[in-house]
Scaffold this motif. Structure first.
Motif, PDB file in Angstrom:
ATOM      1  N   THR A   1      39.087  23.922  52.287  1.00 21.20           N
ATOM      2  CA  THR A   1      38.752  22.522  52.525  1.00 21.20           C
ATOM      3  C   THR A   1      39.350  21.656  51.422  1.00 21.20           C
ATOM      4  O   THR A   1      39.624  22.129  50.314  1.00 21.20           O
ATOM      5  N   ARG A   2      39.588  20.397  51.759  1.00 19.46           N
ATOM      6  CA  ARG A   2      40.078  19.377  50.822  1.00 19.46           C
ATOM      7  C   ARG A   2      41.356  19.820  50.103  1.00 19.46           C
ATOM      8  O   ARG A   2      41.556  19.514  48.930  1.00 19.46           O
ATOM      9  N   ALA A   3      42.233  20.515  50.805  1.00 21.43           N
ATOM     10  CA  ALA A   3      43.529  20.877  50.227  1.00 21.43           C
ATOM     11  C   ALA A   3      44.508  19.731  50.440  1.00 21.43           C
ATOM     12  O   ALA A   3      44.527  19.104  51.495  1.00 21.43           O
ATOM     13  N   ASN A   4      45.326  19.476  49.448  1.00 16.66           N
ATOM     14  CA  ASN A   4      46.339  18.425  49.524  1.00 16.66           C
ATOM     15  C   ASN A   4      47.620  18.994  48.915  1.00 16.66           C
ATOM     16  O   ASN A   4      47.801  18.995  47.701  1.00 16.66           O
ATOM     17  N   ILE A   5      48.503  19.494  49.782  1.00 17.99           N
ATOM     18  CA  ILE A   5      49.678  20.233  49.334  1.00 17.99           C
ATOM     19  C   ILE A   5      50.946  19.455  49.681  1.00 17.99           C
ATOM     20  O   ILE A   5      51.168  19.109  50.839  1.00 17.99           O
ATOM     21  N   THR A   6      51.754  19.193  48.671  1.00 11.95           N
ATOM     22  CA  THR A   6      53.035  18.502  48.866  1.00 11.95           C
ATOM     23  C   THR A   6      54.129  19.350  48.248  1.00 11.95           C
ATOM     24  O   THR A   6      54.029  19.766  47.090  1.00 11.95           O
ATOM     25  N   ASN A   7      55.178  19.618  49.043  1.00 11.04           N
ATOM     26  CA  ASN A   7      56.262  20.459  48.544  1.00 11.04           C
ATOM     27  C   ASN A   7      57.575  19.979  49.140  1.00 11.04           C
ATOM     28  O   ASN A   7      57.610  19.448  50.243  1.00 11.04           O
ATOM     29  N   SER A   8      58.665  20.181  48.416  1.00 11.45           N
ATOM     30  CA  SER A   8      59.953  19.699  48.915  1.00 11.45           C
ATOM     31  C   SER A   8      61.044  20.757  48.894  1.00 11.45           C
ATOM     32  O   SER A   8      62.100  20.561  49.489  1.00 11.45           O
ATOM     33  N   ALA A   9      60.793  21.884  48.249  1.00 14.31           N
ATOM     34  CA  ALA A   9      61.895  22.811  48.017  1.00 14.31           C
ATOM     35  C   ALA A   9      61.831  24.096  48.823  1.00 14.31           C
ATOM     36  O   ALA A   9      62.800  24.854  48.834  1.00 14.31           O
ATOM     37  N   LYS A  10      60.713  24.364  49.510  1.00 17.46           N
ATOM     38  CA  LYS A  10      60.575  25.670  50.157  1.00 17.46           C
ATOM     39  C   LYS A  10      59.563  25.575  51.296  1.00 17.46           C
ATOM     40  O   LYS A  10      58.845  24.581  51.424  1.00 17.46           O
ATOM     41  N   PRO A  11      59.484  26.641  52.139  1.00 17.83           N
ATOM     42  CA  PRO A  11      58.418  26.669  53.144  1.00 17.83           C
ATOM     43  C   PRO A  11      57.048  26.529  52.485  1.00 17.83           C
ATOM     44  O   PRO A  11      56.823  27.045  51.387  1.00 17.83           O
ATOM     45  N   THR A  12      56.156  25.846  53.161  1.00 18.21           N
ATOM     46  CA  THR A  12      54.858  25.523  52.584  1.00 18.21           C
ATOM     47  C   THR A  12      53.755  25.868  53.572  1.00 18.21           C
ATOM     48  O   THR A  12      53.848  25.535  54.752  1.00 18.21           O
ATOM     49  N   GLY A  13      52.725  26.534  53.088  1.00 19.48           N
ATOM     50  CA  GLY A  13      51.604  26.873  53.950  1.00 19.48           C
ATOM     51  C   GLY A  13      50.292  26.766  53.213  1.00 19.48           C
ATOM     52  O   GLY A  13      50.262  26.598  51.993  1.00 19.48           O
ATOM     53  N   LEU A  14      49.211  26.853  53.949  1.00 22.85           N
ATOM     54  CA  LEU A  14      47.903  26.844  53.316  1.00 22.85           C
ATOM     55  C   LEU A  14      47.525  28.252  52.869  1.00 22.85           C
ATOM     56  O   LEU A  14      47.376  28.508  51.679  1.00 22.85           O
ATOM     57  N   ALA A  15      47.407  29.190  53.805  1.00 16.91           N
ATOM     58  CA  ALA A  15      47.103  30.567  53.424  1.00 16.91           C
ATOM     59  C   ALA A  15      48.273  31.195  52.667  1.00 16.91           C
ATOM     60  O   ALA A  15      48.085  31.854  51.644  1.00 16.91           O
ATOM     61  N   ALA A  16      49.479  30.996  53.180  1.00 17.27           N
ATOM     62  CA  ALA A  16      50.664  31.549  52.515  1.00 17.27           C
ATOM     63  C   ALA A  16      51.877  30.683  52.815  1.00 17.27           C
ATOM     64  O   ALA A  16      52.019  30.179  53.935  1.00 17.27           O
ATOM     65  N   CYS A  17      52.748  30.539  51.832  1.00 17.00           N
ATOM     66  CA  CYS A  17      54.022  29.850  52.080  1.00 17.00           C
ATOM     67  C   CYS A  17      54.852  30.674  53.062  1.00 17.00           C
ATOM     68  O   CYS A  17      55.371  30.150  54.048  1.00 17.00           O
ATOM     69  N   VAL A  18      54.961  31.976  52.781  1.00 13.99           N
ATOM     70  CA  VAL A  18      55.716  32.896  53.631  1.00 13.99           C
ATOM     71  C   VAL A  18      54.837  34.101  53.955  1.00 13.99           C
ATOM     72  O   VAL A  18      54.308  34.750  53.047  1.00 13.99           O
ATOM     73  N   VAL A  19      54.640  34.362  55.237  1.00 14.64           N
ATOM     74  CA  VAL A  19      53.966  35.587  55.676  1.00 14.64           C
ATOM     75  C   VAL A  19      55.056  36.578  56.023  1.00 14.64           C
ATOM     76  O   VAL A  19      55.698  36.476  57.073  1.00 14.64           O
ATOM     77  N   ASP A  20      55.313  37.519  55.136  1.00 15.25           N
ATOM     78  CA  ASP A  20      56.429  38.455  55.317  1.00 15.25           C
ATOM     79  C   ASP A  20      56.143  39.439  56.456  1.00 15.25           C
ATOM     80  O   ASP A  20      55.048  39.441  57.024  1.00 15.25           O
ATOM     81  N   ASP A  21      57.111  40.281  56.765  1.00 10.57           N
ATOM     82  CA  ASP A  21      56.987  41.128  57.953  1.00 10.57           C
ATOM     83  C   ASP A  21      55.826  42.110  57.860  1.00 10.57           C
ATOM     84  O   ASP A  21      55.317  42.568  58.883  1.00 10.57           O
ATOM     85  N   THR A  22      55.382  42.456  56.660  1.00 10.85           N
ATOM     86  CA  THR A  22      54.221  43.333  56.507  1.00 10.85           C
ATOM     87  C   THR A  22      52.951  42.539  56.196  1.00 10.85           C
ATOM     88  O   THR A  22      51.897  43.130  55.958  1.00 10.85           O
TER      89      THR A  22
END
Length: 398
Positions: free
Chosen positions: A240-261
């Motif tokens: 809750t109350r997350a405020n995420i700003t990014n400009s250089a890479k994939p961005t996520g709440l739980a994970a920026c990148v969910v890899d194949d595993t």
């Protein structure tokens, strides 16, 4: 108003997290008792041994090997723990508690849902009943049942060896303190408010390969992805109350990148705002870039937005690769938007080359405004056509 995509379900039903008196989800931050451990163990061993998208009973080799290693390195447990684990193994071997031969797998709802029904499905809801897995999974040989029993034992050791996370200081140690390794197993035992200088767990060269069990606890105030690159698992967690700003890479709440595993399960996000402005900087609640599995994601009163070219956005995932799966995504009073060229938007996934199933939007908006930027509920742009054409439900542009 509810808009729901007419999508085919993935082969393995996704269970909602259970938050009742038998599990830590509704507890007060104390350790799991072995007596109340049955629900958590049952969920864990099924997840360990059975790939969610494979209709056949088979091993998830990476997870099984990890559990067996944990089992091999553990030498001492209280006698009471062993007794309860033995009971779990006996139940798994005999099939107790599993559906009978006449049971039929639950099919997704096809009728129009009310707002209340959608909210009842949300992750960590205390009113969600315990759902039994499809009977097709467990009509195998005694050997297959034995594997499930072994999974129960390994998962019990997994919980026994986990480290508790009950404050922001402990959370910040993961991957930075030798006692909190990136391949560790963690249980969150209290709600946590993080500071503004929070840094994601792991990175692209040092991914998080462990397991993080949120136990339906909450993390508030994130300013960056919870995990940068995920090759392990995150489950049963609220934000809750997350405020995420990014400009250089994939961005996520739980994970920026969910890899194949990597696996993200049972996530609830409320009052979350994510904005990405870079080229190909995808954004999502489950993950910005999804190569693995994302399941049971609910966003409430939230917004995910990208500005850059080729920057896809979604609630389940921004970009879903050919090997990725996003299942059971719900958006309530939420907004998904892109401004750049070739930047697609969807509730399930923005650009989909993998699989998307069971997507619901309640009073939510999907919008694109750039050149060649598509929008939809299940997926905005369907790349490699792993989703059939009838599964696509376009959303009117506004």
């Amino acid at each position: 108003m509810i808009q729901q995509s007419n999508q085919q379900p993935i082969q393995q039903p996704i269970q909602q997290p259970i938050c009742d008196s038998a599990s830590q989800c509704s507890g007060n931050g104390t350790e799991h008792s072995w007596l109340g451990h049955g629900v958590a163990v049952s969920k864990a061993f099924v997840k360990s041994l059975i790939p969610m998208e494979d209709p056949r009973l088979s091993f998830n080799s990476r997870k099984a090997v990890k559990d067996l290693l944990r089992l091999a390195t553990t030498t001492i447990l209280p006698a009471s723990s062993i007794l309860f684990m033995a009971k779990d193994m006996a139940n798994a071997w005999s099939g107790n508690g599993l559906p009978g031969p006449d049971a039929k797998p639950e099919l997704p709802q096809t009728s129009k849902e009310t707002r209340e029904e959608a909210q009842e499905k949300e992750p960590c809801s205390k009113t969600v009943p315990l759902q039994q897995p499809s009977t097709a999974r467990y009509q195998g040989s005694q050997g297959a049942k034995g594997l499930l029993a072994l999974g129960t034992l390994a998962s019990s050791f997994q919980y026994a060896n986990s480290k508790q996370i009950n404050n922001a200081e402990d959370l910040g140690k993961i991957g930075r303190d030798p006692e909190f390794p990136l391949n560790g197993t963690y249980q969150q035992t209290a709600d946590i408010d993080v500071t503004k200088d929070y840094q994601s767990i792991g990175n692209a060269t040092h991914p998080f390969t462990g397991d993080y069990y949120g136990q339906c606890r909450t993390i508030s105030g994130l300013s960056d992805c919870f995990v940068d690159t995920l090759q392990g698992s995150i489950s049963d967690l609220q934000f809750t109350r997350a405020n995420i700003t990014n400009s250089a890479k994939p961005t996520g709440l739980a994970a920026c990148v969910v890899d194949d595993t990597g696996t993200v399960r049972n996530i609830r996000a409320k009052d979350v705002h994510i904005v990405s402005s870079g080229h190909s900087a995808d954004a999502g609640i489950g993950g910005g870039w999804v190569k693995g599995m994302v399941a049971n994601i609910m966003a409430v009163d939230s917004m995910v937005k990208t500005v850059g070219t080729y920057a896809d956005v979604g609630i389940g995932g921004g970009s879903v690769d050919a090997g990725g799966t996003v299942a059971n995504t719900t958006a309530v009073n939420s907004r998904v938007e892109t401004l750049g060229k070739y930047a697609n938007a969807g509730i399930g996934g923005g650009a989909v080359g993998g699989k998307v199933a069971n997507t619901t939007a309640v009073n939510s908006t999907v919008k694109t405004s750039g050149h060649d930027a598509d929008a939809g509920i299940g997926g905005g742009f369907l790349g490699l056509m792993y989703i059939t054409e009838q599964e696509r439900l376009p959303t009117p542009r506004r």
